[in-house]
Scaffold this active site. Structure first.
Site, PDB file in Angstrom:
ATOM      1  N   GLY A  24      54.279  37.979  38.766  1.00 26.28           N
ATOM      2  CA  GLY A  24      55.485  38.665  38.768  1.00 26.28           C
ATOM      3  C   GLY A  24      55.095  40.291  38.451  1.00 26.28           C
ATOM      4  O   GLY A  24      54.201  40.656  38.300  1.00 26.28           O
ATOM      5  N   GLU A  37      51.509  47.978  43.709  1.00 29.81           N
ATOM      6  CA  GLU A  37      50.715  47.950  45.008  1.00 29.81           C
ATOM      7  C   GLU A  37      49.702  47.235  45.251  1.00 29.81           C
ATOM      8  O   GLU A  37      49.303  46.939  46.101  1.00 29.81           O
ATOM      9  CB  GLU A  37      50.592  49.655  44.880  1.00 29.81           C
ATOM     10  N   HIS A  52      49.560  44.170  44.449  1.00 30.25           N
ATOM     11  CA  HIS A  52      50.160  42.815  44.896  1.00 30.25           C
ATOM     12  C   HIS A  52      50.495  43.168  46.400  1.00 30.25           C
ATOM     13  O   HIS A  52      50.277  42.204  47.465  1.00 30.25           O
ATOM     14  CB  HIS A  52      51.212  42.212  44.482  1.00 30.25           C
ATOM     15  N   LYS A  67      39.752  42.242  40.606  1.00 33.12           N
ATOM     16  CA  LYS A  67      40.109  42.966  39.612  1.00 33.12           C
ATOM     17  C   LYS A  67      39.359  42.002  38.224  1.00 33.12           C
ATOM     18  O   LYS A  67      39.014  42.548  37.267  1.00 33.12           O
ATOM     19  CB  LYS A  67      41.477  43.312  38.876  1.00 33.12           C
ATOM     20  N   ASP A  68      39.602  40.774  38.441  1.00 34.21           N
ATOM     21  CA  ASP A  68      39.214  39.865  37.623  1.00 34.21           C
ATOM     22  C   ASP A  68      37.986  38.682  37.980  1.00 34.21           C
ATOM     23  O   ASP A  68      38.211  37.835  38.555  1.00 34.21           O
ATOM     24  CB  ASP A  68      40.319  38.874  36.989  1.00 34.21           C
ATOM     25  N   SER A  84      49.937  44.988  36.028  1.00 38.21           N
ATOM     26  CA  SER A  84      51.335  44.999  35.643  1.00 38.21           C
ATOM     27  C   SER A  84      51.159  45.365  34.234  1.00 38.21           C
ATOM     28  O   SER A  84      52.147  46.099  33.610  1.00 38.21           O
ATOM     29  CB  SER A  84      51.779  43.435  35.496  1.00 38.21           C
TER      30      SER A  84
END
Ligand code: PAF
Length: 275
Positions: free
Chosen positions: A22, A26, A28, A139-140, A176
């Site tokens: 959630g 940008e 997502h 990113k991960d 987030s």
């Protein structure tokens, strides 16, 4: 948008799935747009998964369902799946999905419980939404490697697609968690992407001493007083170890800026191996 529907798959329509925590941003949006290009229907999930957070981080994770719904509507997302913890983990829930060895690599040794939570929820979400393709930010890279392993090992009929990290103009990777930073901390966070990029440039030039580059990476980041490196590694992008001399090198770090843990990475083609 309606509740999740599996009828589309029955009708032979390709479904793309974008799992999220959630607080859509940008990054997502890039995943959703890519999923829309490659599929007939797109499902987004938003679920702050208690299994992958420490208590305080779980409580303080930013949440705004109305905002997320508005963003999904604006992007013409077909389905938004927004379960409550009770829906995902009703009383009696007692199963966990764990990737073993690979989970302990990089910063995983102290975070096995976290990755177990991630892999468990992703397995559940795949079973609930039954997508043909699932989209993750790169990113991960550790999470991504574990999800790929789980999908291969357990024969999930889903293709995993990674999409390049979206960055703000100043280079900071979108997350987030950035919304939890004070202005001063947000400024300090710039040091992370700058340092990762600088080490990436050295790899591109042919430097191979990964141990030295790792300690230089830590030094560069901690020159910023608000930054404390939790983990840093310059490793082979596939095996996530320093031993193999790879075609691609992963530069990865997790850094506390104040109380907020941010991660960043780059995968760089090694000049000597890649030509
Ligand atoms: O990366 C994330 O956003 C989360 O770990 C995921 C994959 C949605 C699982 O909760």
């Amino acid at each position: 948008m309606t509740a999740v529907s599996l009828k589309d798959r029955d009708l032979g329509l390709a479904t793309g799935f974008v799992p999220t925590l959630g607080w859509l941003h940008e990054g997502h949006e890039a995943l959703i747009l890519r999923a829309q290009k490659e599929n007939d229907k797109v499902i987004v999930s938003r679920f702050v998964n208690p299994l992958q957070f420490r208590k305080i981080a779980y409580k303080t994770y930013p949440r705004d369902e109305k905002r997320d719904v508005k963003i999904c509507r604006g992007l013409n997302v077909d389905y938004l799946f927004s379960p409550e913890p009770f829906d995902m983990y009703p009383p009696g829930f007692d199963t966990g999905v764990e990737v073993k060895d690979l989970a302990g690599k990089l910063d995983g040794a102290s975070l096995r419980w976290h990755y177990r939570g991630v892999i468990t929820v992703v397995a559940k979400l795949f079973n609930i939404t039954q997508p043909n393709r699932a989209y993750f930010g790169s990113k991960d890279p550790h999470q991504l490697a574990l999800i790929r392993r789980m999908v291969d090992d357990l024969n999930f009929p889903v293709k995993i697609i990674s999409v390049a990290t979206k960055r703000d103009k100043d280079g900071v990777a979108l997350s987030s968690r950035n919304s939890l930073l004070s202005q001063k901390e947000r400024e300090a966070a710039k040091v992370i992407s700058k340092s990762v990029k600088a080490i990436g440039a050295r790899v591109k030039l042919g430097e191979t001493d990964r141990a030295r580059m790792t300690s230089d990476l830590i030094g560069m980041i901690e020159a910023e007083p608000l930054a404390k490196v939790d983990f840093a590694a310059v490793v082979d992008a596939d095996s996530l170890t320093q031993e193999r001399f790879a075609e691609k090198t992963l530069i990865y770090t997790a850094v506390y800026i104040g109380k907020i843990r941010l991660t960043d990475n780059r995968v760089v083609k090694n000049r000597k191996a890649g030509g």
